[in-house]
Write an enzyme that holds these catalytic residues in place. Structure first.
Site, PDB file in Angstrom:
ATOM      1  N   ARG A 194      28.978 -19.038   7.078  1.00 17.06           N
ATOM      2  CA  ARG A 194      27.826 -19.906   7.254  1.00 17.06           C
ATOM      3  C   ARG A 194      26.523 -19.364   6.659  1.00 17.06           C
ATOM      4  NH1 ARG A 194      25.996 -20.781  11.908  1.00 17.06           N
ATOM      5  NH2 ARG A 194      25.264 -22.899  11.526  1.00 17.06           N
TER       6      ARG A 194
ATOM      7  N   CYS B  34      31.259  -7.783  -3.242  1.00 18.24           N
ATOM      8  CA  CYS B  34      30.397  -7.611  -4.416  1.00 18.24           C
ATOM      9  C   CYS B  34      29.732  -8.923  -4.821  1.00 18.24           C
ATOM     10  CB  CYS B  34      31.196  -7.022  -5.581  1.00 18.24           C
ATOM     11  SG  CYS B  34      31.794  -5.361  -5.245  1.00 18.24           S
ATOM     12  N   GLU B  35      28.927  -9.462  -3.938  1.00 18.14           N
ATOM     13  CA  GLU B  35      28.128 -10.658  -4.177  1.00 18.14           C
ATOM     14  C   GLU B  35      26.781 -10.460  -3.479  1.00 18.14           C
ATOM     15  OE1 GLU B  35      28.844 -13.362  -5.879  1.00 18.14           O
ATOM     16  OE2 GLU B  35      31.016 -13.225  -6.182  1.00 18.14           O
TER      17      GLU B  35
ATOM     18  N   PRO C 131      34.737 -33.512  19.057  1.00 17.16           N
ATOM     19  CA  PRO C 131      33.875 -32.331  19.107  1.00 17.16           C
ATOM     20  C   PRO C 131      34.550 -31.112  18.487  1.00 17.16           C
ATOM     21  CG  PRO C 131      34.880 -32.694  21.238  1.00 17.16           C
ATOM     22  CD  PRO C 131      35.271 -33.868  20.384  1.00 17.16           C
TER      23      PRO C 131
END
Length: 396
Positions: free
Chosen positions: A348, A378-379, A310
C-alpha cells in the site's frame, strides 16, 4: 522477490504463561485502530500474546492476525442484518490467507471473489460455493466455467461484452449462470483515486444510464438468469452519504427494471467501509447498515435479500506485520531505518502512498529520531513509512 515468511494467529499461539498480558487492564495503552493491539508495560501484545516472542519463534517479516479482532469487526454487520434475508460476503481481495478465510467461513460468511484462484482458496478453507459471488472486470472463459461447475451463487457482471461471453459459456455447458449487473452509479466515494470505483471515469461496472437496456439484453440471452443488482463505489470510505446517494440510484433502477418485467431478487450493496489508520472516524458497520436499511424500507424494498461485501473493515485492523531493524543509516538529508520487510510484503505505501502505523514492539526511553522506514528491495519506491519519529536500535 524474496520468499514470504509465514503467518500465524495470535489466538493459536501457545506461549509461556509469564508472557501473557490481559490487554484491558489499567497498565495498558491501546493503539489506534484496534482494542486488541496494546502495550502492556513496555511490550506490544496482540490479544494477550507478546509479539516479540513470535519473532523469536518464526523469524521476520511475519504477519500475525487476531481472530478475536476479525470476529469483533464482523459482529456489527451480522447484528444489524439479523432478521433479514442477507449474506455477508467477505471480499477475498482484502486478505486471502487461508486461516483468515476459514475464520469467516466458520462464522457463516459468504465470499466475494475476483478469480478462479480465489475461488480455489475459499473452497480449500471450507467456504461454500453456493455463498460465493464472482466479481471482477476480467473473468476468463475458463474461470466462468470453473465457477459455474462449482455452483457459485452469482456472477457480478461488469460489461455487456462479459454478459455475452458468459451466455456462450453457460450455453456450451448446458447450464444457467445466475447474474447481477454491477451498476456504476457515478457517485464520488471521496477516497483515493486508485480505490474509487463508482465514477464514470472508472473501469468498473455498467453505466447507470445503460443498465436498463443491459438488463433487457440479459433477460433475453440463453443460459442467463437475472438474480440481482450490484453496486460498489470504492474503498476506505469514511462517510455514509456516498452510500445513501448510490442506494437511491440503485433503487431507482430496481423499480425501472421490474417495471420492464424483470424480477430482481437480491441487492448487493458492495463494501468499502473504511478503518482507522491515524485519525479517521468511519461510521460503525451497524450505523451504516442501519441508515441503508431505513432508506430501503422507506422505499418499499425491505423484503429483498441483501448482500454486502466488506473486506478492509473486517481485516485491516486485525493484524500486524512484524519486521526487524537491519541497519540504521543516518544521512545529511534523510535518516533511513532499513528493515527486512519490503514493498512485496506491504504494497500500500508504494502503490498509493498510504499511511501505515509503525511502532516498536518494545517501547524505548531513548530520544526519538525522524526516520524513513525502508525495505531491502532495489527500488526507491520500497518504503513503508516516511518521516516517522521512532526510538529504534538495530535488532528491534
Amino acid at each position: 522477490m524474496r520468499p514470504q515468511r509465514p503467518t500465524v494467529f495470535a489466538s493459536h499461539w501457545h506461549h509461556p504463561t509469564n508472557t501473557r498480558c490481559g490487554i484491558r487492564t489499567d497498565d495498558t495503552m491501546t493503539l489506534p485502530g484496534s482494542p486488541f493491539l496494546a502495550y502492556c508495560g513496555n511490550d506490544l501484545y496482540l490479544d494477550d500474546v507478546r509479539l516479540r516472542d513470535l519473532t523469536q519463534q518464526h523469524g521476520t517479516p511475519l504477519y500475525v492476525y487476531s481472530k478475536k479482532a476479525m470476529l469483533a469487526a464482523l459482529a456489527p454487520y451480522q447484528k444489524a442484518l439479523q432478521g433479514r434475508a442477507h449474506l455477508v460476503c467477505y471480499a477475498v481481495k482484502a486478505n486471502s490467507n487461508l486461516a483468515v478465510l476459514q475464520t469467516f467461513a466458520q462464522a457463516g460468511c459468504g465470499f466475494d471473489i475476483v478469480s478462479a484462484g480465489e475461488l480455489a482458496r475459499v473452497l480449500a478453507a471450507g467456504g461454500a460455493a453456493s455463498k460465493v459471488v464472482f466479481s471482477g472486470v476480467g473473468k476468463t472463459r475458463a474461470e466462468m466455467a470453473t465457477a459455474m461447475k462449482a455452483g457459485v451463487k452469482c456472477f457480478n457482471v461488469e460489461s455487456t461484452a462479459e454478459l455475452e461471453v458468459l451466455s456462450e459459456v453457460a450455453s456450451g455447458l448446458n447450464m444457467t449462470a445466475h447474474i447481477s449487473l454491477r451498476v456504476n452509479p457515478d457517485v464520488d466515494a471521496g477516497t483515493h483515486p486508485y480505490i474509487s470505483t463508482g465514477l464514470k471515469g472508472n473501469k468498473f461496472g455498467v453505466a447507470h444510464e445503460e443498465a436498463l437496456a443491459t438488463y433487457k439484453r440479459a433477460a433475453a440471452l440463453p443460459g442467463i438468469h437475472v438474480a440481482g443488482i450490484d453496486c460498489h463505489i470504492g474503498s476506505q470510505i469514511t462517510d455514509v452519504s456516498p452510500y445513501l446517494d448510490a442506494l437511491d440510484r440503485v433503487l431507482d433502477l430496481v423499480e425501472s427494471i421490474e417495471a420492464a418485467g424483470i424480477p430482481i431478487h437480491h441487492m448487493d450493496l458492495g463494501g468499502g467501509l473504511g478503518i482507522t489508520y491515524t485519525d479517521e472516524t468511519p461510521p460503525g458497520a451497524d450505523v451504516l447498515i442501519g441508515q441503508l436499511l431505513a432508506k430501503i424500507d422507506a422505499r418499499g424494498h425491505g423484503k429483498r435479500e441483501l448482500l454486502f461485501e466488506p473486506g478492509r473493515s473486517l481485516v485491516g485492523n486485525a493484524g500486524v506485520l512484524l519486521t526487524e531493524v537491519m541497519f540504521l543509516k543516518p544521512g545529511s538529508q534523510k535518516n533511513f531505518c532499513v528493515v527486512d520487510a519490503a514493498m512485496n510484503d506491504l504494497m500500500r505505501p508504494a502503490l498509493y502512498e498510504a499511511y501505515m502505523g509503525i511502532v516498536n514492539t518494545q517501547q524505548r526511553t531513548d530520544a526519538t529520531t525522524v526516520w524513513d522506514v525502508v525495505g531491502p528491495v532495489c527500488e526507491s519506491g520500497d518504503w513503508l513509512g516516511r518521516d516517522r519519529a521512532l526510538a529504534v536500535q538495530t535488532g528491534d
